[in-house]
Design a protein around this motif. Structure first.
Motif, PDB file in Angstrom:
ATOM      1  N   SER A  51       0.825  -1.201   0.000  1.00 26.40           N
ATOM      2  CA  SER A  51       0.000   0.000   0.000  1.00 26.40           C
ATOM      3  C   SER A  51       0.861   1.255   0.000  1.00 26.40           C
ATOM      4  N   ALA A  52       2.056   1.150  -0.559  1.00 28.62           N
ATOM      5  CA  ALA A  52       2.990   2.285  -0.552  1.00 28.62           C
ATOM      6  C   ALA A  52       2.415   3.502  -1.271  1.00 28.62           C
ATOM      7  N   LYS A  53       1.627   3.249  -2.318  1.00 26.07           N
ATOM      8  CA  LYS A  53       1.086   4.369  -3.104  1.00 26.07           C
ATOM      9  C   LYS A  53       0.133   5.222  -2.271  1.00 26.07           C
ATOM     10  N   THR A  54      -0.472   4.632  -1.241  1.00 25.60           N
ATOM     11  CA  THR A  54      -1.439   5.381  -0.438  1.00 25.60           C
ATOM     12  C   THR A  54      -0.769   6.228   0.649  1.00 25.60           C
ATOM     13  N   PHE A  55       0.549   5.996   0.869  1.00 27.35           N
ATOM     14  CA  PHE A  55       1.247   6.750   1.915  1.00 27.35           C
ATOM     15  C   PHE A  55       1.503   8.166   1.429  1.00 27.35           C
ATOM     16  N   LYS A  56       1.114   9.144   2.247  1.00 27.44           N
ATOM     17  CA  LYS A  56       1.320  10.552   1.860  1.00 27.44           C
ATOM     18  C   LYS A  56       2.671  11.006   2.402  1.00 27.44           C
ATOM     19  N   ILE A  57       3.515  11.443   1.487  1.00 30.18           N
ATOM     20  CA  ILE A  57       4.835  11.944   1.899  1.00 30.18           C
ATOM     21  C   ILE A  57       4.616  13.149   2.806  1.00 30.18           C
ATOM     22  N   GLY A  58       5.304  13.151   3.941  1.00 28.78           N
ATOM     23  CA  GLY A  58       5.078  14.212   4.914  1.00 28.78           C
ATOM     24  C   GLY A  58       4.460  13.647   6.177  1.00 28.78           C
ATOM     25  N   LYS A  59       3.716  12.569   6.015  1.00 24.68           N
ATOM     26  CA  LYS A  59       3.211  11.857   7.202  1.00 24.68           C
ATOM     27  C   LYS A  59       4.380  11.094   7.820  1.00 24.68           C
TER      28      LYS A  59
END
Lengths: 188, 164
Positions: A51-59
């Motif tokens: 589910s890497a695509k769902t991770f928001k950079i900055g979180k």
């Protein structure tokens, strides 16, 4: 993590190498079994990168990762038929396992006694309700702040804090009742 | 401060996480109260055991397995599937067979018409009706394009490996 999202395999390796130990130890403290902990750790990273695509950079990657691990540990605990208190032999075996994995063997009787006592503590931690055991381990072993723990468990910061401290109080009450703390004090 | 109040604040105090101002008040009470002082010592000991218990080290095998699983989860294997296969493999072959039969029938009909001169009359009729002409061309084009697509398998990657 941004590089991993772009499909960079080396970035995946770096993230796994950097965080696998933390997840393994967290799972081991909660589940009490090395094989189950390794299984949960592997599933954690599989799920993280599936589910890497769902991770928001900055979180915060760390809290996201621990949240997945905590959910997998909960599933593992619930799938077990019953939780029973380990016998003294099993505790000694686990104490031996933990230290042989760390590469050191007890040199003295006191060290061996400390290790058995340590494993006894962790048995008690595992017997706590999940909502106390998880934040206790995350805070006192993994060094997560209460804000981070609240993100992992999706509860208010105040709840994460009170459950952590309540867990410690309960541990103290149980150990104090068994006289362990008095025995250890005498040895000091 | 009363002992009951201090007992509820001891964990935070021993963990160095007391609210500002509270730590000094608890410390002041502990100086005067041996019972609470003993409780603080027990807590300190308990927390030390938690803090100092040794970590387990992952084995090389565990790390390797985790890395491989993570990479596979990020980039699934290439899955070969036809570019156009609404009916599945069996449906493709059935469609191709039907197309071949239609073409064979068309050739047979053409042969029959050419002997009797009816083909010219039929074609003249078709050309004089534009709609019939358009429909005929589209039908022939569809059949002509489906036949090679169904017969020739093309792989379409389901995902892509980048940097692996």
């Amino acid at each position: 993590m941004a590089q991993a999202q772009n499909g960079n395999g080396r970035a995946v390796d770096v993230l796994v190498s950097r965080h696998y130990g933390s997840i393994l130890n967290f799972a081991y403290r909660l589940l009490g079994n090395r094989d189950s902990a390794a299984d949960v750790s592997q599933k954690t990273f599989t799920r993280v990168f599936a589910s890497a695509k769902t991770f928001k950079i900055g979180k915060r990657f760390k809290t996201w990762m621990f949240a997945i691990a905590a959910n997998l540990c909960r599933d593992e605990l619930r799938s077990k038929a019953s939780k029973k208190e380990a016998s003294l032999e099993e505790i000694q075996e686990k104490a031996g396992d933990a230290f042989s994995a760390g590469g050191t063997a007890p040199d003295t009787f006191d060290e061996a006694a400390d290790r058995v006592f340590s494993e006894r503590i962790w048995e008690k931690v595992r017997s706590l309700p999940e909502k106390m055991a998880i934040p206790l381990i995350l805070h006192y072993r993994d060094g997560l702040t209460f804000t981070e723990i609240s993100e992992v468990m999706k509860v208010p910061v105040g709840s994460a804090k009170s459950w952590t401290f309540h867990g410690i109080r309960r541990l103290r009450a149980e150990f104090g009742g068994e006289g362990f703390l008095d025995l250890k004090a005498e040895g000091e | 401060m009363r002992c009951k109040e201090v007992q509820n604040l001891l964990v935070e105090y021993v963990s160095d996480e007391s609210a500002p101002g509270t730590a000094d008040r608890v410390a002041g009470h502990l100086e005067a109260c041996s019972g609470c002082r003993e409780s603080a010592r027990e807590l300190r000991f308990l927390l030390s055991a938690i803090w100092d218990s040794p970590a387990i080290e992952p084995t090389h095998h565990e790390l390797a397995v985790a890395r491989v699983s993570a990479r596979e989860a990020l980039a699934p294997r290439i899955v070969r599937r036809p570019a156009f296969a609404p009916l599945g493999r069996l449906g493709d072959w059935a469609f191709a067979l039907a197309s071949v039969l239609v073409l064979a029938l068309a050739v047979a009909v053409q042969q029959a018409f050419s002997e009797s001169g009816l083909l010219r009359a039929f074609l003249a009729d078709v050309i004089s009706h534009p709609i019939v002409l358009v429909v005929s061309f589209v039908s022939i084009a569809v059949v002509a394009s489906f036949l090679p697509i169904c017969l020739i398998r093309k792989g379409v990657p389901n995902g892509a490996y980048n940097g692996l």
